[in-house]
Design a protein around this motif. Structure first.
Motif, PDB file in Angstrom:
ATOM      1  N   ARG A 104       0.938  -1.734   0.387  1.00 21.89           N
ATOM      2  CA  ARG A 104      -0.245  -0.222   0.017  1.00 21.89           C
ATOM      3  C   ARG A 104       1.214   1.270  -0.101  1.00 21.89           C
ATOM      4  NH1 ARG A 104      -3.886  -1.787   4.918  1.00 21.89           N
ATOM      5  NH2 ARG A 104      -6.173  -3.085   3.641  1.00 21.89           N
ATOM      6  N   HIS A 105       2.539   1.382   0.909  1.00 22.54           N
ATOM      7  CA  HIS A 105       2.735   2.379   0.805  1.00 22.54           C
ATOM      8  C   HIS A 105       3.414   3.005  -0.666  1.00 22.54           C
ATOM      9  CE1 HIS A 105       5.620   5.449   2.767  1.00 22.54           C
ATOM     10  NE2 HIS A 105       6.319   4.677   1.417  1.00 22.54           N
ATOM     11  N   PHE A 106       3.225   1.793  -1.365  1.00 18.75           N
ATOM     12  CA  PHE A 106       3.971   2.409  -3.165  1.00 18.75           C
ATOM     13  C   PHE A 106       3.346   2.016  -4.375  1.00 18.75           C
ATOM     14  CE2 PHE A 106       7.896  -0.065  -0.340  1.00 18.75           C
ATOM     15  CZ  PHE A 106       8.963   1.684  -0.427  1.00 18.75           C
TER      16      PHE A 106
ATOM     17  N   ASN B  96       9.354   8.282  -3.969  1.00 19.54           N
ATOM     18  CA  ASN B  96       8.613   9.044  -3.481  1.00 19.54           C
ATOM     19  C   ASN B  96       6.982   8.160  -2.561  1.00 19.54           C
ATOM     20  OD1 ASN B  96       9.645  10.382  -5.045  1.00 19.54           O
ATOM     21  ND2 ASN B  96       8.772  10.833  -6.514  1.00 19.54           N
ATOM     22  N   GLY B  97       6.818   6.704  -2.751  1.00 16.12           N
ATOM     23  CA  GLY B  97       6.079   6.397  -1.968  1.00 16.12           C
ATOM     24  C   GLY B  97       4.332   6.529  -3.081  1.00 16.12           C
ATOM     25  N   GLY B  98       3.951   5.697  -3.289  1.00 16.56           N
ATOM     26  CA  GLY B  98       2.486   5.593  -4.207  1.00 16.56           C
ATOM     27  C   GLY B  98       1.151   5.990  -3.751  1.00 16.56           C
TER      28      GLY B  98
ATOM     29  N   PHE C  96      12.108  -0.322   7.956  1.00 17.64           N
ATOM     30  CA  PHE C  96      11.315  -0.869   8.735  1.00 17.64           C
ATOM     31  C   PHE C  96      10.331   0.683   9.279  1.00 17.64           C
ATOM     32  CE2 PHE C  96      14.892  -3.817   9.452  1.00 17.64           C
ATOM     33  CZ  PHE C  96      14.456  -4.771  10.665  1.00 17.64           C
ATOM     34  N   GLU C  97      11.011   1.629   8.490  1.00 20.69           N
ATOM     35  CA  GLU C  97       9.971   3.027   8.694  1.00 20.69           C
ATOM     36  C   GLU C  97       8.897   2.889   8.130  1.00 20.69           C
ATOM     37  OE1 GLU C  97      14.176   5.923   8.668  1.00 20.69           O
ATOM     38  OE2 GLU C  97      13.086   5.577   7.201  1.00 20.69           O
ATOM     39  N   ILE C  98       8.817   2.176   7.032  1.00 18.49           N
ATOM     40  CA  ILE C  98       7.593   2.478   6.575  1.00 18.49           C
ATOM     41  C   ILE C  98       6.403   1.962   7.241  1.00 18.49           C
ATOM     42  CG2 ILE C  98       5.865   1.111   4.861  1.00 18.49           C
ATOM     43  CD1 ILE C  98       8.546   2.549   2.637  1.00 18.49           C
TER      44      ILE C  98
END
Lengths: 143, 135
Positions: free
Chosen positions: A111-113, A137-139, B95-97
């Motif tokens: 989910r982050h990307f 940058n992350g999605g 780890f941060e995410i």
């Protein structure tokens, strides 16, 4: 109907995953979707999705397979991971894990990307979409 | 023929450094082997203060994060502690995410990790003796 630029079917065996992922990463780089250190995070998303399909959906049943397909779609790359399981799964129903919680971090990373993550129960397909530089940058997944 | 272990264990004073030497990649394929080696060590050596050294690891997946949480629980159940060191910047971002940078203390490298871990344990012991003194 768009034709995938990469497609592979593997058995429900974790040992079969690395070669499929290596092939996918090479094609993603050829098609300009990833470069340099972005490979780390693209690999992470591919592996998390395939591991979920092999272990949770297919239950590591050797008689069931997992298909991985990659598509160019204008400004987005579409990744499809199809399983042959029977259980129900909804990414939206999986909450962000608590700090000490053991499970759920694979989906959290996806989910982050990814810009969009969707699972079709009918087709048994997890669809993930990302744009250029999503792995830098992350999605900010919005679905 | 026996298989080469993934992890080397080496005592540095009160700290045991567990160096993952035989794998550049830790993922769903070898995570069980990694976890078993560490848990076996913890069960055989209660009250261990373990510093897992990732300096040779280039990549890890979420299966390893789950295993680290299990190892942490096993150590704490055996009156030990767990800290990590020498993760590369990509692994640190993982780890941060996942917010696990708030669960695990992560030192930059082995040398400073051993030194700071020892100091942290000394301070904890001093705090404990003060608490007992007050009680």
């Amino acid at each position: 109907m768009n034709t995938p630029f990469y497609s592979i079917t593997i058995p429900s065996d974790l040992e079969a995953m690395p070669e499929a992922v290596r092939g996918a990463l090479a094609r993603l780089a050829e098609h300009g979707w990833i470069e340099g250190e972005e490979e780390f995070y693209a690999r992470l998303c591919l592996e998390e999705a395939i591991v979920n399909a092999i272990t949770h959906a297919n239950g590591e049943d050797p008689g069931r397979t997992v298909q991985l397909r990659l598509y160019d779609e204008d400004a987005e790359c579409r990744i499809e991971v199809q399983d042959e399981g029977t259980g129900e799964f909804s990414p939206d129903a999986v909450p962000e894990p608590q700090p000490a919680q053991l499970r759920g971090r694979g989906l959290q990373l996806i989910r982050h990307f990814m810009n969009k993550v969707h699972y079709s129960q009918e087709d048994r397909v997890l669809t993930m979409r990302f744009r250029h530089k999503a792995f830098t940058n992350g999605g900010n997944c919005d679905e | 023929m026996s298989k080469t272990p993934l992890v080397d264990f080496e005592k540095h004073g009160v700290i045991c450094v567990a160096t993952i030497r035989a794998a550049k990649v830790l993922d769903a394929v070898n995570v069980n082997e990694f976890g078993r080696e560490v848990i076996d060590y913890v069960e055989a050596h209660p009250e261990t203060h373990l510093l897992i050294n990732f300096q040779h690891v280039h990549y890890l997946s979420s299966a390893v994060l789950t295993e680290l949480l299990r190892i942490k629980d096993a150590l704490e159940g055996a009156k030990g502690t767990l800290r990590l060191c020498a993760v590369n910047k990509d692994i640190r971002r993982v780890f941060e995410i996942t917010n696990l940078d708030k669960v695990f203390v992560i030192y930059d490298d082995v040398g400073s990790g051993v030194h700071r871990y020892e100091r942290a344990l000394e301070l904890e012991a001093e705090d404990e003796s003060w608490s007992k003194g007050r009680g």
